[in-house]
Motif scaffolding. Structure first.
Motif, PDB file in Angstrom:
ATOM      1  N   ILE A  96       0.864  -1.187   0.000  1.00 28.54           N
ATOM      2  CA  ILE A  96       0.000   0.000   0.000  1.00 28.54           C
ATOM      3  C   ILE A  96       0.894   1.227   0.000  1.00 28.54           C
ATOM      4  O   ILE A  96       1.693   1.435   0.920  1.00 28.54           O
ATOM      5  CB  ILE A  96      -0.929   0.025   1.226  1.00 28.54           C
ATOM      6  CG1 ILE A  96      -1.900  -1.155   1.190  1.00 28.54           C
ATOM      7  CG2 ILE A  96      -1.683   1.346   1.291  1.00 28.54           C
ATOM      8  CD1 ILE A  96      -2.920  -1.102   0.064  1.00 28.54           C
ATOM      9  N   GLN A  97       0.747   2.050  -1.033  1.00 33.65           N
ATOM     10  CA  GLN A  97       1.583   3.237  -1.182  1.00 33.65           C
ATOM     11  C   GLN A  97       0.713   4.482  -1.299  1.00 33.65           C
ATOM     12  O   GLN A  97      -0.406   4.428  -1.818  1.00 33.65           O
ATOM     13  CB  GLN A  97       2.472   3.109  -2.419  1.00 33.65           C
ATOM     14  CG  GLN A  97       3.601   4.112  -2.494  1.00 33.65           C
ATOM     15  CD  GLN A  97       4.526   3.836  -3.666  1.00 33.65           C
ATOM     16  OE1 GLN A  97       4.141   3.992  -4.821  1.00 33.65           O
ATOM     17  NE2 GLN A  97       5.748   3.405  -3.375  1.00 33.65           N
ATOM     18  N   VAL A  98       1.244   5.596  -0.796  1.00 32.94           N
ATOM     19  CA  VAL A  98       0.582   6.893  -0.890  1.00 32.94           C
ATOM     20  C   VAL A  98       1.428   7.770  -1.810  1.00 32.94           C
ATOM     21  O   VAL A  98       2.567   8.098  -1.464  1.00 32.94           O
ATOM     22  CB  VAL A  98       0.445   7.544   0.504  1.00 32.94           C
ATOM     23  CG1 VAL A  98      -0.284   8.880   0.390  1.00 32.94           C
ATOM     24  CG2 VAL A  98      -0.297   6.627   1.458  1.00 32.94           C
ATOM     25  N   PRO A  99       0.917   8.169  -2.984  1.00 34.71           N
ATOM     26  CA  PRO A  99       1.723   8.984  -3.889  1.00 34.71           C
ATOM     27  C   PRO A  99       1.878  10.425  -3.426  1.00 34.71           C
ATOM     28  O   PRO A  99       2.834  11.103  -3.781  1.00 34.71           O
ATOM     29  CB  PRO A  99       0.955   8.915  -5.209  1.00 34.71           C
ATOM     30  CG  PRO A  99      -0.463   8.627  -4.814  1.00 34.71           C
ATOM     31  CD  PRO A  99      -0.374   7.783  -3.578  1.00 34.71           C
ATOM     32  N   HIS A 100       0.899  10.878  -2.627  1.00 36.60           N
ATOM     33  CA  HIS A 100       0.932  12.248  -2.107  1.00 36.60           C
ATOM     34  C   HIS A 100       0.086  12.298  -0.838  1.00 36.60           C
ATOM     35  O   HIS A 100      -0.788  11.446  -0.627  1.00 36.60           O
ATOM     36  CB  HIS A 100       0.377  13.241  -3.148  1.00 36.60           C
ATOM     37  CG  HIS A 100      -1.005  12.871  -3.639  1.00 36.60           C
ATOM     38  ND1 HIS A 100      -2.154  13.115  -2.921  1.00 36.60           N
ATOM     39  CD2 HIS A 100      -1.400  12.226  -4.775  1.00 36.60           C
ATOM     40  CE1 HIS A 100      -3.206  12.660  -3.590  1.00 36.60           C
ATOM     41  NE2 HIS A 100      -2.776  12.114  -4.722  1.00 36.60           N
ATOM     42  N   ALA A 101       0.349  13.268   0.011  1.00 34.22           N
ATOM     43  CA  ALA A 101      -0.424  13.403   1.248  1.00 34.22           C
ATOM     44  C   ALA A 101      -1.886  13.656   0.915  1.00 34.22           C
ATOM     45  O   ALA A 101      -2.214  14.387  -0.023  1.00 34.22           O
ATOM     46  CB  ALA A 101       0.140  14.546   2.093  1.00 34.22           C
ATOM     47  N   GLY A 102      -2.780  13.037   1.700  1.00 34.13           N
ATOM     48  CA  GLY A 102      -4.201  13.227   1.438  1.00 34.13           C
ATOM     49  C   GLY A 102      -5.060  12.314   2.279  1.00 34.13           C
ATOM     50  O   GLY A 102      -4.623  11.775   3.301  1.00 34.13           O
ATOM     51  N   GLY A 103      -6.296  12.122   1.821  1.00 36.13           N
ATOM     52  CA  GLY A 103      -7.245  11.285   2.525  1.00 36.13           C
ATOM     53  C   GLY A 103      -7.013   9.815   2.276  1.00 36.13           C
ATOM     54  O   GLY A 103      -6.084   9.416   1.557  1.00 36.13           O
ATOM     55  N   ALA A 104      -7.885   8.997   2.857  1.00 35.37           N
ATOM     56  CA  ALA A 104      -7.730   7.548   2.719  1.00 35.37           C
ATOM     57  C   ALA A 104      -7.777   7.112   1.262  1.00 35.37           C
ATOM     58  O   ALA A 104      -7.142   6.123   0.877  1.00 35.37           O
ATOM     59  CB  ALA A 104      -8.820   6.839   3.520  1.00 35.37           C
ATOM     60  N   ASP A 105      -8.500   7.848   0.412  1.00 39.66           N
ATOM     61  CA  ASP A 105      -8.615   7.475  -0.992  1.00 39.66           C
ATOM     62  C   ASP A 105      -7.296   7.614  -1.745  1.00 39.66           C
ATOM     63  O   ASP A 105      -7.164   7.107  -2.873  1.00 39.66           O
ATOM     64  CB  ASP A 105      -9.690   8.322  -1.684  1.00 39.66           C
ATOM     65  CG  ASP A 105     -11.089   7.992  -1.189  1.00 39.66           C
ATOM     66  OD1 ASP A 105     -11.257   6.906  -0.594  1.00 39.66           O
ATOM     67  OD2 ASP A 105     -12.001   8.814  -1.386  1.00 39.66           O
TER      68      ASP A 105
ATOM     69  N   PRO B 149       8.767  12.091   2.968  1.00 36.61           N
ATOM     70  CA  PRO B 149       8.929  12.089   1.518  1.00 36.61           C
ATOM     71  C   PRO B 149       7.908  11.166   0.856  1.00 36.61           C
ATOM     72  O   PRO B 149       7.594  10.090   1.368  1.00 36.61           O
ATOM     73  CB  PRO B 149      10.353  11.562   1.317  1.00 36.61           C
ATOM     74  CG  PRO B 149      11.058  11.837   2.615  1.00 36.61           C
ATOM     75  CD  PRO B 149      10.018  11.692   3.672  1.00 36.61           C
ATOM     76  N   MET B 150       7.377  11.595  -0.268  1.00 32.19           N
ATOM     77  CA  MET B 150       6.421  10.814  -1.040  1.00 32.19           C
ATOM     78  C   MET B 150       7.072  10.372  -2.359  1.00 32.19           C
ATOM     79  O   MET B 150       7.953  11.049  -2.868  1.00 32.19           O
ATOM     80  CB  MET B 150       5.168  11.652  -1.320  1.00 32.19           C
ATOM     81  CG  MET B 150       4.427  12.096  -0.071  1.00 32.19           C
ATOM     82  SD  MET B 150       3.541  10.705   0.697  1.00 32.19           S
ATOM     83  CE  MET B 150       2.902  11.491   2.188  1.00 32.19           C
ATOM     84  N   PRO B 151       6.626   9.254  -2.953  1.00 31.54           N
ATOM     85  CA  PRO B 151       5.586   8.346  -2.471  1.00 31.54           C
ATOM     86  C   PRO B 151       6.032   7.587  -1.223  1.00 31.54           C
ATOM     87  O   PRO B 151       7.233   7.365  -1.019  1.00 31.54           O
ATOM     88  CB  PRO B 151       5.383   7.395  -3.651  1.00 31.54           C
ATOM     89  CG  PRO B 151       6.682   7.419  -4.374  1.00 31.54           C
ATOM     90  CD  PRO B 151       7.209   8.808  -4.236  1.00 31.54           C
ATOM     91  N   LEU B 152       5.060   7.191  -0.406  1.00 33.21           N
ATOM     92  CA  LEU B 152       5.334   6.596   0.892  1.00 33.21           C
ATOM     93  C   LEU B 152       4.584   5.278   1.035  1.00 33.21           C
ATOM     94  O   LEU B 152       3.381   5.203   0.771  1.00 33.21           O
ATOM     95  CB  LEU B 152       4.890   7.559   1.999  1.00 33.21           C
ATOM     96  CG  LEU B 152       4.905   7.047   3.443  1.00 33.21           C
ATOM     97  CD1 LEU B 152       6.338   6.821   3.900  1.00 33.21           C
ATOM     98  CD2 LEU B 152       4.196   8.032   4.374  1.00 33.21           C
ATOM     99  N   THR B 153       5.288   4.236   1.450  1.00 33.39           N
ATOM    100  CA  THR B 153       4.645   2.998   1.872  1.00 33.39           C
ATOM    101  C   THR B 153       4.405   3.105   3.372  1.00 33.39           C
ATOM    102  O   THR B 153       5.327   3.350   4.143  1.00 33.39           O
ATOM    103  CB  THR B 153       5.516   1.771   1.567  1.00 33.39           C
ATOM    104  OG1 THR B 153       5.819   1.765   0.174  1.00 33.39           O
ATOM    105  CG2 THR B 153       4.778   0.489   1.912  1.00 33.39           C
TER     106      THR B 153
ATOM    107  N   PRO C 129       8.838   3.803   7.811  1.00 29.06           N
ATOM    108  CA  PRO C 129       7.569   3.159   7.501  1.00 29.06           C
ATOM    109  C   PRO C 129       7.731   2.178   6.344  1.00 29.06           C
ATOM    110  O   PRO C 129       8.703   2.247   5.586  1.00 29.06           O
ATOM    111  CB  PRO C 129       6.662   4.333   7.112  1.00 29.06           C
ATOM    112  CG  PRO C 129       7.318   5.553   7.674  1.00 29.06           C
ATOM    113  CD  PRO C 129       8.788   5.270   7.657  1.00 29.06           C
ATOM    114  N   GLY C 130       6.739   1.286   6.192  1.00 27.37           N
ATOM    115  CA  GLY C 130       6.794   0.340   5.089  1.00 27.37           C
ATOM    116  C   GLY C 130       6.178  -1.005   5.385  1.00 27.37           C
ATOM    117  O   GLY C 130       6.365  -1.961   4.632  1.00 27.37           O
TER     118      GLY C 130
END
Length: 331
Positions: free
Chosen positions: A9-18, A59-63, A95-96
């Motif tokens: 599960i990775q987050v490309p940018h800060a934001g909501g759960a979506d 830093p993004m993207p973030l696992t 994280p990861g």
């Protein structure tokens, strides 16, 4: 041959759960001081929400993910406390953990006792080590002795339910707060002497009533903005307020004059990662946690299980404060 990619599960940018995405990431072999661990379960924590949202900028993207449990697949040069095939668990940076397997620093990974299953191991490390450093190391002047009274906010959360049990085992009188009658009943079931529904009661007045006006020696607060200033009002002189989370938002700045006026109070903002900065300290704290869980004095309530692909829903449930106890992702 080990897999060369894993689901994560990775987050490309800060934001909501979506913003969370299930992706394939490359995975290699561990370098010096590293291990490769195949996860059987991954822990869910509110710090994951802070990191995803950008409250804690990374830093993004973030696992995402700070804790997990599984089996060691391989070890790098210089790693002597773990071997391939060992059952292991960890809480630590970077994280990861939201993935099938990862390569990571070995210093925060410890052997998981045979009597503790993987789900429990994944759910207990960050929260259990947090409860350990709070109740054993983050102490008011003179320390805490059996019979002393402390206040623990969010007492029905993952850290809270562990702290309720551990405090009882230490002979402490713990008053908890929670946001529903159901959660209050659970906190009492797990060892709180009293639990206050902060949505219906003024916790300051109720704590004063319960303590005969004396207040408590320490407040442990992961809620932050909504509880911080009122928590100062329930402390005895020389009492300690330990703010270790921001579930309702960041705690406000502290006016040192207010600490003087309210009784020479102490305020601290501890983090687990300061306490587990070395392999030796991590191992000592983990040994303490494993001992109290192994004795049966502390039970780890794994209440919700989500597939790795459903991590976004798990975050929505966390943020809506729908979760009780601990939750895990299953790769």
């Amino acid at each position: 041959m080990p897999a060369t990619t894993v689901k994560a599960i990775q987050v490309p940018h800060a934001g909501g759960a979506d913003a969370m995405q299930l992706v394939d990431l490359p995975i290699g072999e561990p370098g010096p001081g590293e291990v490769r661990i195949r996860h059987h379960a991954c822990g869910l924590n509110f710090i994951d929400v802070y990191q995803r949202s950008g409250l804690y900028a990374l830093p993004m993207p973030l696992t995402l993910g700070m804790e997990g449990a599984g089996v060691i697949e391989s070890v790098g040069a210089g790693v002597t406390h773990l071997r391939p095939g060992d059952r292991a668990a960890y809480a630590g940076q970077p994280p990861g953990a939201y993935c099938e397997a990862r390569v990571m620093p070995a210093k925060c990974v410890v052997q998981l006792p045979d009597g503790i299953d993987f789900e429990t191991g994944a759910a207990m490390m960050l929260k259990g080590l947090t409860a350990q450093y709070l109740l054993k190391k983050t102490l008011p002047q003179g320390g805490l002795q059996p019979g002393d009274v402390v206040l623990f906010h969010a007492a029905a959360g993952g850290v809270g339910l562990i702290a309720c049990q551990w405090a009882r085992a230490l002979g402490l009188r713990l008053i908890g707060t929670a946001g529903s009658d159901e959660k209050c009943a659970l906190a009492v079931q797990y060892g709180a002497e009293h639990a206050i529904n902060y949505r219906r009661e003024d916790f300051v007045a109720r704590v004063k009533e319960l303590t005969g006006g004396r207040g408590v020696k320490a407040v442990y607060d992961s809620v932050g903005l909504d509880t911080f200033e009122k928590s100062l009002d329930v402390l005895q002189p020389f009492g300690l307020l330990a703010n270790f989370g921001n579930a309702s938002g960041k705690a406000p700045p502290v006016d040192l004059g207010v600490l003087a006026a309210k009784g020479s109070l102490y305020v601290t903002r501890p983090t687990l990662f300061t306490h587990i900065a070395t392999r030796e300290s991590t191992q000592a704290m983990a040994d303490d946690l494993f001992a109290v869980v192994g004795s049966g004095a502390v039970k780890i309530p794994v209440e919700r299980r989500y597939a790795l692909a459903d991590a976004a829903q798990a975050h929505r449930d966390l943020e809506a404060r729908l979760t009780i106890g601990c939750s895990v992702l299953l790769p």
